[in-house]
Structures are given as structure tokens and as C-alpha cells.
Design an enzyme around this catalytic site. Structure first.
Site, mmCIF file in Angstrom:
data_model
loop_
_atom_site.group_PDB
_atom_site.id
_atom_site.type_symbol
_atom_site.label_atom_id
_atom_site.label_comp_id
_atom_site.label_asym_id
_atom_site.label_seq_id
_atom_site.Cartn_x
_atom_site.Cartn_y
_atom_site.Cartn_z
ATOM 1 N N LYS A 1 53.797 35.975 70.692
ATOM 2 C CA LYS A 1 53.955 36.423 69.295
ATOM 3 C C LYS A 1 52.595 36.390 68.633
ATOM 4 O O LYS A 1 51.704 35.665 69.092
ATOM 5 C CB LYS A 1 54.899 35.467 68.558
ATOM 6 C CG LYS A 1 55.547 36.074 67.336
ATOM 7 C CD LYS A 1 56.794 36.846 67.693
ATOM 8 C CE LYS A 1 57.346 37.629 66.544
ATOM 9 N NZ LYS A 1 58.673 38.177 66.887
ATOM 10 N N ASP B 1 57.136 43.312 63.827
ATOM 11 C CA ASP B 1 57.996 42.241 63.305
ATOM 12 C C ASP B 1 57.895 42.377 61.783
ATOM 13 O O ASP B 1 57.554 43.477 61.298
ATOM 14 C CB ASP B 1 57.507 40.871 63.808
ATOM 15 C CG ASP B 1 58.526 39.751 63.573
ATOM 16 O OD1 ASP B 1 59.466 39.621 64.370
ATOM 17 O OD2 ASP B 1 58.410 39.007 62.568
HETATM 18 P P1 NDP Z 1 60.924 43.894 57.910
HETATM 19 O O1 NDP Z 1 59.556 43.577 57.417
HETATM 20 O O2 NDP Z 1 61.289 45.284 58.260
HETATM 21 O O3 NDP Z 1 62.001 43.355 56.861
HETATM 22 C C1 NDP Z 1 62.070 42.000 56.511
HETATM 23 C C2 NDP Z 1 62.978 41.848 55.334
HETATM 24 O O4 NDP Z 1 63.190 40.456 55.123
HETATM 25 C C3 NDP Z 1 62.393 42.394 54.056
HETATM 26 O O5 NDP Z 1 63.437 42.885 53.249
HETATM 27 C C4 NDP Z 1 61.753 41.168 53.447
HETATM 28 O O6 NDP Z 1 61.675 41.225 52.068
HETATM 29 C C5 NDP Z 1 62.733 40.090 53.834
HETATM 30 N N1 NDP Z 1 62.044 38.806 53.857
HETATM 31 C C6 NDP Z 1 60.895 38.491 54.491
HETATM 32 N N2 NDP Z 1 60.544 37.221 54.220
HETATM 33 C C7 NDP Z 1 61.494 36.750 53.411
HETATM 34 C C8 NDP Z 1 61.707 35.517 52.787
HETATM 35 N N3 NDP Z 1 60.844 34.492 52.931
HETATM 36 N N4 NDP Z 1 62.816 35.358 52.039
HETATM 37 C C9 NDP Z 1 63.691 36.386 51.886
HETATM 38 N N5 NDP Z 1 63.541 37.580 52.429
HETATM 39 C C10 NDP Z 1 62.453 37.754 53.166
HETATM 40 O O7 NDP Z 1 61.152 42.913 59.160
HETATM 41 P P2 NDP Z 1 62.174 43.050 60.365
HETATM 42 O O8 NDP Z 1 63.448 43.664 59.914
HETATM 43 O O9 NDP Z 1 61.437 43.627 61.503
HETATM 44 O O10 NDP Z 1 62.411 41.520 60.732
HETATM 45 C C11 NDP Z 1 63.419 40.734 60.095
HETATM 46 C C12 NDP Z 1 63.752 39.539 60.956
HETATM 47 O O11 NDP Z 1 64.215 39.981 62.240
HETATM 48 C C13 NDP Z 1 62.579 38.593 61.266
HETATM 49 O O12 NDP Z 1 63.072 37.286 61.389
HETATM 50 C C14 NDP Z 1 62.096 39.086 62.633
HETATM 51 O O13 NDP Z 1 61.401 38.073 63.323
HETATM 52 C C15 NDP Z 1 63.428 39.417 63.291
HETATM 53 N N6 NDP Z 1 63.401 40.335 64.410
HETATM 54 C C16 NDP Z 1 62.753 41.542 64.324
HETATM 55 C C17 NDP Z 1 62.792 42.421 65.392
HETATM 56 C C18 NDP Z 1 62.166 43.775 65.333
HETATM 57 O O14 NDP Z 1 62.234 44.484 66.331
HETATM 58 N N7 NDP Z 1 61.577 44.185 64.224
HETATM 59 C C19 NDP Z 1 63.464 42.063 66.636
HETATM 60 C C20 NDP Z 1 64.176 40.810 66.598
HETATM 61 C C21 NDP Z 1 64.117 39.991 65.519
HETATM 62 P P3 NDP Z 1 60.236 41.184 51.369
HETATM 63 O O15 NDP Z 1 59.807 42.611 51.413
HETATM 64 O O16 NDP Z 1 60.499 40.659 50.024
HETATM 65 O O17 NDP Z 1 59.328 40.274 52.167
HETATM 66 O O1 2IT Z 2 61.443 39.084 67.490
HETATM 67 C C1 2IT Z 2 61.417 40.080 68.264
HETATM 68 O O2 2IT Z 2 62.106 40.124 69.283
HETATM 69 C C2 2IT Z 2 60.583 41.218 67.885
HETATM 70 N N1 2IT Z 2 59.963 41.187 66.820
HETATM 71 C C3 2IT Z 2 60.462 42.398 68.806
HETATM 72 C C4 2IT Z 2 59.460 42.112 69.884
HETATM 73 C C5 2IT Z 2 59.115 43.291 70.773
HETATM 74 O O3 2IT Z 2 58.226 43.085 71.611
HETATM 75 O O4 2IT Z 2 59.707 44.353 70.666
#
Ligand code: NDP
Ligand code: 2IT
Length: 444
Positions: free
Chosen positions: A125, A165
Site C-alpha cells: 500500500k 484508493d
Molecule cells: P474515494 O476517495 O472514491 O471515496 C471515499 C469516500 O469516503 C468519500 O466520499 C470521502 O469523503 C469519504 N471519506 C474519506 N475519509 C473519510 C472520513 N475520515 N470520514 C468520513 N468519510 C470519509 O475512495 P474509495 O471509494 O476508493 O475508497 C473507500 C474505502 O474503500 C477506503 O477504505 C478504501 O481503502 C476502500 N477500498 C477501495 C478500493 C478501491 O478499489 N478503490 C478497493 C477496496 C477497498 P471526503 O471527500 O469528505 O473525504
Molecule cells: O484496498 C484495496 O483493495 C484497493 N484500494 C485496491 C487495490 C488494487 O490494487 O486494486
């Protein structure tokens, strides 16, 4: 004291200033501790201590020029955790809260998540304490370019393959990849989440959210139930939440609340396709997305970012770590929530998980239920090696099969004496065995 307790104490002393990392390791150890105690082979190889510490942490300065001509500096990192199953693989997070503790917890989780995907992927990461909010397009580009200038020589399509992420989406991946390509003169699958015309995979943007819903469907089916008509609450309207909302809506669930950066919206009739599209439009241009949605459709709006006290059947937290506290868990339990499926990584605090596991709620840990994103990243790597692009149906079918298999693996290893399934224990034990066995085979 058990081996797991001894090693945890050692880690707690050494890394006392890294709470998220210790939380992830301690949750994992509590699942596998008894099993580890019975495995002489692993103990002899000191697997537990070795598996909990990253291979390497790279940290660097990221200087960049803002639009006013001032030089700004952020910290950048890559945590290369474990590569016994394949190249290090995992996302990059750009958020002001990013630090070594958070990236170590995410890297640790990623090792086991990637093991569950059935694909040859190690875990890692990275990211930066950079806040993309309020930055201009050219500031984002300059930051991404500077970040990659510092990182490029430590990654590679057979070495370490970053992705997105929080705060890193298609646009940032473009600038990062563009700089990598310029520096190396190579067009290879060194980063995933790319655009379709420059090496990306179909379904990658939707993959995490779709995968979460496919995992949920499996959990429901195991309980002779289905998703149609279920009342769902989803937090953190970003990439993951969007995919989950889209698929759950398509399958006939009722999304009764969604939260985002500026609060949550409650619609007892369900937030359907048109409203979801409007949210997407708003997200592309606005900081506020929830209030304008509520205003346009005359829906109930709450400026609080936590929707957890609304009665629901299913909760899908998709924002960030520890967003469901002990108090939130109590609300969900009291209001009769039946399933919590983690879209985010470690969204439930340690106390919340304890409460949830002792309740009637069926609980899916992120390393199992959100593995669809990295799984399709793995499929993107395969397509890059083949120099070919698969069809939407082809990728979606593979994603579905992978999520089904993860569910079955977790059920197999998580079955309890009373017949119920502890998905967290199942995910932890199954993924641990795979990584630990290979570590034994490869020597120290
Ligand atoms: P994005 O940046 O697309 O969206 C994140 C969302 O969460 C935003 O709406 C953001 O709001 C909100 N957020 C972030 N920090 C906080 C906080 N401290 N409190 C409340 N809301 C918050 O991110 P992703 O959708 O990619 O990721 C979301 C989660 O999913 C993370 O935990 C990530 O690690 C996990 N994840 C992501 C994957 C991927 O492929 N993208 C895969 C697997 C897991 P704001 O704009 O206000 O910060
Ligand atoms: O938390 C996760 O699994 C991710 N942010 C996606 C990682 C990836 O390599 O696609």
C-alpha cells in the site's frame, strides 16, 4: 501466554505510536491465535512475527509547485508488505490523514485480501498526506508527477503494482502512469485502474462495489434469503460506494440512505438510478453532493456524515477505517440490522467488531467482501500481459466467480460448532494458511 499474545505484545511495544496497524494485527491474531498454537511447522519458522512486519517501507519527500508559484512539500510512502504470492499489489491513498500506521494497516490487510482472491498477488500500500480537495487540475497533475518521480524505480509490473484508493481515481492514475511511462519509456501494466484506451480493464471502476454486493448475495443465499427489497444503508459516496449502490439498486434492493462528504440523505422509498446518476454528476464538480441531491428531490437531509442510526436490514460502510464506532454498532444492533458487509478497509472499530460478532448480525470483513477491486486489478494485469482487452461480460463473470469462491472459502474455514459462519475467522485463517505455507516453502 500464547505465541500470538507474546508477538503482539512485542509489536505493541515496538510500534506503540501506530494504533491502526496494531488494531489490524491484533484483530487478525485473535482470529488465528488458537490455530497457530497447534501448528508446530509455522512456529518453527516464526511465521507470525515475520508475516506482521512489512518487507520494506519507502518514504520520500514530494515537492510540488502550487498555482501561486509557492513550493509545497508532502510526504509520500510505499509499504511493500509481503510478496511471496506475487508482486506487491495495492492502492495509493492521497488524504491528509495518511501516515505510516495507516499504510501499514492497509498493507497488512492487503496481503491477506490478495491471498483470498486466488490470484498470484502479494500485498502492499502507499500514498501521501496530500489533500486533493480544493486543488486545481494542474496542481493535482504536478503533485502526481512529482510523486512518481520519487517512486518509479521502486515499482514495476513484476515487482510492485500500485492502484487507486481514497483520493486516487482514474485522473490521478493517468498522471502517475503518464510520468512513469515518460521516465521508463515502457508501456506496461505497472499500475492498475488505467483508462480503457491505455491498458485498463472493463469493470475495474465498478469492481469493488459490485464485488461487495456479490459477496452479500452469497451471504443471503446461505441464509435462504435474497437481496430484493432489502433496506440498505451505504456510507462514503466515492468509488466503492458508487459501485455498491449501482449493483444493489439493479438487483432490486432499496438504498434508503447514502452518506457523503457533506452529510447523509434518507429516502425511505429508495434512491434509484436517476438520483445515483445525479450524485455522480455532482461528485465530478462539487464539494457538496448530498445536500443538493436532497434539495432537488425533496428528501430528508442530515449534515451528519453517519447514517448508522437509521433502521435498515443491511449496512455497507464504504468510507474509511473506524467509521463505525461502538455506539454506531449499538444503534445498528438495536434497530435490527441483519448484515454488515465492509466495503471500506477496517471500517468497524475493534469494539464495534466485538459487539457485532456477539450479536445476531452476519458480518463480512473487508478483506473478503471488498476483494473484488484488487481481483479485477489482477485481471487487468493479466490482460496487460496478454496485450488484450476482455469483454465486460467476461470480466464481470470472472469477478462473480472469484467473489463466490471467496465466500465459500470463508464459510469452509469459518464454520462454527453450532453451524453458524464466522466470516472474519474464516477469511483470516484461510488467507493465513496460504501465505504461511508459501513462506515456509520459500525459506527465510
Ligand atoms: P474515494 O476517495 O472514491 O471515496 C471515499 C469516500 O469516503 C468519500 O466520499 C470521502 O469523503 C469519504 N471519506 C474519506 N475519509 C473519510 C472520513 N475520515 N470520514 C468520513 N468519510 C470519509 O475512495 P474509495 O471509494 O476508493 O475508497 C473507500 C474505502 O474503500 C477506503 O477504505 C478504501 O481503502 C476502500 N477500498 C477501495 C478500493 C478501491 O478499489 N478503490 C478497493 C477496496 C477497498 P471526503 O471527500 O469528505 O473525504
Ligand atoms: O484496498 C484495496 O483493495 C484497493 N484500494 C485496491 C487495490 C488494487 O490494487 O486494486
Amino acid at each position: 501466554m500464547s505465541q500470538a499474545q507474546i508477538i503482539l505484545e512485542k509489536l505493541e511495544q515496538k510500534f506503540s505510536h501506530e494504533p491502526e496497524y496494531i488494531q489490524a494485527v491484533s484483530d487478525f491474531f485473535s482470529s488465528i491465535g488458537d490455530f497457530y498454537e497447534s501448528q508446530e511447522k509455522y512456529q518453527k519458522a516464526n511465521i507470525l512475527e515475520r508475516i506482521a512486519i512489512p518487507d520494506r517501507i519507502i518514504s520520500f519527500q514530494v515537492p510540488w509547485l502550487d498555482d501561486n508559484g509557492n513550493i509545497q512539500v508532502n510526504m509520500g510512502y510505499r509499504v511493500q508488505f509481503n510478496n511471496v504470492l506475487g508482486p506487491y499489489k495495492g492502492g495509493l491513498r492521497f488524504h491528509p490523514s495518511v501516515n505510516v500506521s495507516i499504510l501499514k494497516f492497509l498493507g497488512f490487510e492487503q496481503v491477506f485480501k490478495n491471498s483470498l482472491t486466488t490470484l498470484p498477488l502479494g500485498g502492499g500500500k502507499g500514498g501521501a498526506d496530500f489533500d486533493p480537495k480544493g486543488k486545481s487540475e494542474s496542481e493535482i497533475m504536478r503533485f502526481c508527477q512529482s510523486f512518481m518521480l520519487r517512486l518509479w524505480s521502486d515499482i514495476g509490473h513484476n515487482m510492485d503494482v500500485p492502484a487507486g484508493d481514497i483520493g486516487v481515481g482514474r485522473r490521478e492514475i493517468g498522471y502517475l502512469y503518464g510520468m512513469y511511462k515518460r521516465l521508463t519509456r515502457q508501456h506496461v501494466g505497472v499500475i492498475t485502474g488505467k483508462g480503457l484506451d491505455w491498458g485498463g480493464s472493463r469493470i475495474r471502476p465498478e469492481a469493488t462495489g459490485y464485488g461487495v454486493v456479490y459477496f452479500l448475495e452469497n451471504m443471503l443465499a446461505a441464509n435462504n434469503d435474497s437481496i430484493a427489497g432489502k433496506r440498505i444503508i451505504i456510507s462514503g459516496f466515492g468509488n466503492v460506494a458508487w459501485g455498491a449502490v449501482k449493483k444493489a439498486d439493479e438487483l432490486g434492493a432499496k438504498i434508503i440512505a447514502i452518506s457523503g462528504p457533506d452529510g447523509f440523505v434518507h429516502d425511505p422509498h429508495g434512491i434509484h438510478a436517476e438520483k445515483i446518476e445525479y450524485l455522480l454528476e455532482l461528485r465530478a464538480t462539487n464539494n457538496d453532493i448530498i445536500r443538493p441531491l436532497a434539495q432537488k428531490y425533496n428528501l430528508l437531509y442530515d449534515p451528519d456524515r453517519k447514517p448508522w442510526n437509521i433502521p435498515c436490514d443491511i449496512a455497507i460502510p464504504c468510507a474509511t477505517q473506524n467509521e463505525i464506532t461502538e455506539e454506531d454498532a449499538r444503534h445498528l444492533i438495536k434497530n435490527g440490522c441483519q448484515y454488515i458487509v465492509e466495503g471500506a478497509n477496517m471500517p468497524c472499530s475493534h469494539k464495534a467488531v466485538e459487539l457485532i460478532k456477539n450479536s445476531d448480525i452476519r458480518y463480512a470483513p473487508g478483506k473478503a467482501s471488498n476483494a473484488g477491486g484488487v481481483a479485477v486489478s489482477g485481471l487487468e494485469m493479466t490482460q496487460n500481459s496478454e496485450r488484450y482487452t476482455w469483454s465486460t461480460e467476461g470480466v464481470d463473470d470472472k469477478l462473480r466467480r472469484i467473489m463466490n469462491e471467496i465466500h465459500d472459502t470463508c464459510s469452509h474455514y469459518g464454520i462454527q460448532p453450532n453451524g453458524s459462519i464466522d466470516y472474519a475467522d474464516g477469511a483470516n485463517i484461510a488467507s493465513f494458511i496460504k501465505v504461511a505455507d508459501v513462506m515456509c516453502e520459500l525459506g527465510i
